[in-house]
Design a protein around this motif. Structure first.
Motif, PDB file in Angstrom:
ATOM      1  N   ARG A 232       0.873  -1.540   0.139  1.00  0.00           N
ATOM      2  CA  ARG A 232      -0.354   0.235  -0.267  1.00  0.00           C
ATOM      3  C   ARG A 232       1.076   1.166  -0.079  1.00  0.00           C
ATOM      4  O   ARG A 232       0.766   2.337  -1.071  1.00  0.00           O
ATOM      5  N   PHE A 233       1.765   1.416   0.917  1.00  0.00           N
ATOM      6  CA  PHE A 233       2.460   1.776   1.127  1.00  0.00           C
ATOM      7  C   PHE A 233       2.934   2.484  -0.316  1.00  0.00           C
ATOM      8  O   PHE A 233       3.781   4.049  -1.384  1.00  0.00           O
ATOM      9  N   VAL A 234       3.836   1.499  -1.153  1.00  0.00           N
ATOM     10  CA  VAL A 234       4.449   1.949  -2.199  1.00  0.00           C
ATOM     11  C   VAL A 234       3.419   2.112  -3.750  1.00  0.00           C
ATOM     12  O   VAL A 234       4.045   2.838  -4.278  1.00  0.00           O
ATOM     13  N   GLY A 235       2.543   2.176  -3.463  1.00  0.00           N
ATOM     14  CA  GLY A 235       0.789   2.650  -4.116  1.00  0.00           C
ATOM     15  C   GLY A 235       1.126   3.674  -4.252  1.00  0.00           C
ATOM     16  O   GLY A 235       1.091   4.705  -5.369  1.00  0.00           O
ATOM     17  N   ALA A 236       1.296   4.521  -2.981  1.00  0.00           N
ATOM     18  CA  ALA A 236       1.689   6.145  -2.467  1.00  0.00           C
ATOM     19  C   ALA A 236       2.323   6.113  -3.387  1.00  0.00           C
ATOM     20  O   ALA A 236       1.939   7.346  -3.838  1.00  0.00           O
ATOM     21  N   GLN A 237       3.360   6.038  -2.835  1.00  0.00           N
ATOM     22  CA  GLN A 237       4.474   6.166  -3.742  1.00  0.00           C
ATOM     23  C   GLN A 237       4.291   6.554  -4.798  1.00  0.00           C
ATOM     24  O   GLN A 237       5.221   7.590  -5.549  1.00  0.00           O
ATOM     25  N   ILE A 238       4.066   5.869  -5.605  1.00  0.00           N
ATOM     26  CA  ILE A 238       4.115   6.148  -7.141  1.00  0.00           C
ATOM     27  C   ILE A 238       2.799   6.249  -7.527  1.00  0.00           C
ATOM     28  O   ILE A 238       3.173   7.424  -8.693  1.00  0.00           O
ATOM     29  N   ALA A 239       1.750   7.085  -6.952  1.00  0.00           N
ATOM     30  CA  ALA A 239       0.739   8.072  -6.493  1.00  0.00           C
ATOM     31  C   ALA A 239       1.965   9.400  -7.102  1.00  0.00           C
ATOM     32  O   ALA A 239       1.156  10.137  -7.620  1.00  0.00           O
ATOM     33  N   ALA A 240       2.054   9.800  -5.982  1.00  0.00           N
ATOM     34  CA  ALA A 240       3.496  10.601  -5.328  1.00  0.00           C
ATOM     35  C   ALA A 240       3.814  10.658  -7.365  1.00  0.00           C
ATOM     36  O   ALA A 240       3.870  12.434  -7.305  1.00  0.00           O
ATOM     37  N   GLY A 241       4.312  10.054  -7.992  1.00  0.00           N
ATOM     38  CA  GLY A 241       5.229  10.445  -8.463  1.00  0.00           C
ATOM     39  C   GLY A 241       4.431  10.763  -9.964  1.00  0.00           C
ATOM     40  O   GLY A 241       5.249  11.769 -10.840  1.00  0.00           O
ATOM     41  N   TRP A 242       3.589   9.725  -9.772  1.00  0.00           N
ATOM     42  CA  TRP A 242       2.434   9.819 -10.398  1.00  0.00           C
ATOM     43  C   TRP A 242       1.769  11.429 -11.399  1.00  0.00           C
ATOM     44  O   TRP A 242       1.781  11.604 -12.274  1.00  0.00           O
ATOM     45  N   LEU A 243       1.270  12.003  -9.804  1.00  0.00           N
ATOM     46  CA  LEU A 243       0.714  13.755  -9.803  1.00  0.00           C
ATOM     47  C   LEU A 243       2.023  14.285  -9.821  1.00  0.00           C
ATOM     48  O   LEU A 243       1.919  14.910 -10.954  1.00  0.00           O
ATOM     49  N   SER A 244       3.557  14.317  -9.599  1.00  0.00           N
ATOM     50  CA  SER A 244       4.218  15.291  -9.744  1.00  0.00           C
ATOM     51  C   SER A 244       4.728  15.221 -11.615  1.00  0.00           C
ATOM     52  O   SER A 244       4.730  16.618 -12.162  1.00  0.00           O
ATOM     53  N   SER A 245       4.254  14.278 -12.216  1.00  0.00           N
ATOM     54  CA  SER A 245       4.358  13.870 -13.296  1.00  0.00           C
ATOM     55  C   SER A 245       3.384  14.891 -14.913  1.00  0.00           C
ATOM     56  O   SER A 245       3.944  15.233 -15.830  1.00  0.00           O
ATOM     57  N   ARG A 246       2.730  14.163 -13.656  1.00  0.00           N
ATOM     58  CA  ARG A 246       1.071  14.600 -14.866  1.00  0.00           C
ATOM     59  C   ARG A 246       0.221  15.807 -14.410  1.00  0.00           C
ATOM     60  O   ARG A 246      -0.092  16.128 -15.587  1.00  0.00           O
ATOM     61  N   GLY A 247       0.470  16.003 -13.317  1.00  0.00           N
ATOM     62  CA  GLY A 247      -0.398  17.070 -13.201  1.00  0.00           C
ATOM     63  C   GLY A 247      -1.183  17.391 -12.585  1.00  0.00           C
ATOM     64  O   GLY A 247      -2.320  16.283 -12.836  1.00  0.00           O
ATOM     65  N   ARG A 248      -2.199  17.717 -12.156  1.00  0.00           N
ATOM     66  CA  ARG A 248      -3.960  17.951 -11.186  1.00  0.00           C
ATOM     67  C   ARG A 248      -4.947  18.018 -12.136  1.00  0.00           C
ATOM     68  O   ARG A 248      -6.353  17.314 -11.941  1.00  0.00           O
ATOM     69  N   GLU A 249      -4.272  18.775 -13.183  1.00  0.00           N
ATOM     70  CA  GLU A 249      -5.472  18.104 -14.385  1.00  0.00           C
ATOM     71  C   GLU A 249      -5.566  16.680 -14.438  1.00  0.00           C
ATOM     72  O   GLU A 249      -7.237  15.807 -15.265  1.00  0.00           O
ATOM     73  N   ALA A 250      -4.848  16.051 -15.036  1.00  0.00           N
ATOM     74  CA  ALA A 250      -5.165  14.625 -15.170  1.00  0.00           C
ATOM     75  C   ALA A 250      -5.484  14.058 -14.236  1.00  0.00           C
ATOM     76  O   ALA A 250      -6.205  13.331 -14.217  1.00  0.00           O
ATOM     77  N   LEU A 251      -4.924  14.316 -12.712  1.00  0.00           N
ATOM     78  CA  LEU A 251      -5.714  13.864 -11.507  1.00  0.00           C
ATOM     79  C   LEU A 251      -7.003  14.352 -11.690  1.00  0.00           C
ATOM     80  O   LEU A 251      -7.998  13.300 -11.551  1.00  0.00           O
TER      81      LEU A 251
END
Length: 303
Positions: A232-251
């Protein structure tokens, strides 16, 4: 009163009117002759993924390969430019399926390409497209009826597209069927092949640059499986990287699909998690659920 009974002045006026009318008609005909014909490209993405994936990598499973949609669309445009030399491109229509008709990240990037319009049908529980054929028919028929196109390049193979072809032809448009080479037999319905005005098939050499098999690293499973909370922690870690690269609009585009992730995002999440954990999660359904939970939990906390 006949023309013979008209006076000299009146007859002269009639002749002038006829001359002006003839001159106007000649001008209109001259402008029409200068107006270039227009073509559009209609791509059934489900057909392209399945046919190109099978031809290049031996599988139709989208999760097993990457398709360079931008490069392939540009190749289609270049091919059309050669075939329809005296015609201008209206646009490329890219038809695909998505759950609840919400764009995936990949579909969003395709929609941002110049001269490309993404049209989405639904995607059922078995990942089968629904409603795509009717979208193609609607667009083909409407553009042909309004004389917006003179030629349509249709990339697909489903027999249900026959009615779309007939509708466009009924308004005077020519429909050209483009397909992808099949290893064995055919991947386009015979009634569709019979109905179109011309056919063209793209071979392995054409498709190979745009399809790449995903490299899946296999990890030894004799070590203990990671704990659920670690996953679960790794999932959150990957989500942080995904959000950083994709941006809030993609979210914002991703959130309405909760708790489901688009196939491409889910596959990338799995591959990256296995890399970080150094352990395969294939066959561990409960750990994959924990991975998605951690991913979603982090994203929802940021919104």
């Amino acid at each position: 009163m006949s023309h013979a009974d008209a006076g000299p002045d009146e007859a002269s006026g009639i002749r002038e009117q006829l001359d002006r009318t003839n001159e106007l008609l000649l001008r209109v005909l001259a402008e029409v002759s200068k107006t270039p014909s227009t073509h559009a490209i209609f791509v059934d993405a489900g057909y392209v993924y399945a046919a190109a994936g099978l031809l290049v990598t031996g599988t139709e499973d989208r999760r097993s390969f990457d398709l360079d949609a931008e490069g392939l669309i540009e190749a289609f445009i270049d091919k059309a430019r050669t075939i329809f030399a005296d015609s201008r491109l209206l646009r490329v229509y890219w038809y695909d399926g998505a759950r609840r008709r919400i764009h995936t990240v990949e579909q969003q990037s395709i929609a941002e390409l110049p001269d490309v319009k993404v049209r989405l049908g639904n995607l059922n529980a078995n990942n089968q497209q629904k409603g795509v054929d009717s979208l193609i028919r609607t667009d083909l028929e409407s553009l042909a009826r309004h004389r917006a196109i003179s030629d349509a390049a249709l990339v697909g193979g489903d027999e249900d597209l026959v009615s779309a072809v007939e509708a466009a032809q009924g308004y005077g448009a020519r429909v050209h069927l483009w397909g992808i080479e099949a290893g064995e037999g055919r991947n386009q319905a015979e009634p569709l092949l019979w109905e179109v005005d011309s056919q063209r098939t793209f071979d392995l050499d054409f498709c190979r640059p745009y399809v790449t098999r995903r490299s899946v690293t296999m990890y030894e499973d004799d070590s203990p499986a990671p704990a659920r909370e670690d996953v679960r922690f790794v999932g959150a870690q990957i989500a942080a990287g995904w959000l950083s690269s994709r941006g809030r609009e993609a979210l914002a585009d991703l959130l309405p699909g909760h708790p489901y992730l688009p196939g491409s995002v889910d596959q990338d999440l799995l591959v990256e998690a296995e890399r970080l954990l150094q352990h395969s999660l294939r066959g561990h359904a409960h750990l994959r659920r924990a991975l998605r939970d951690g991913f979603w939990q982090h994203l929802q906390a940021q919104y």
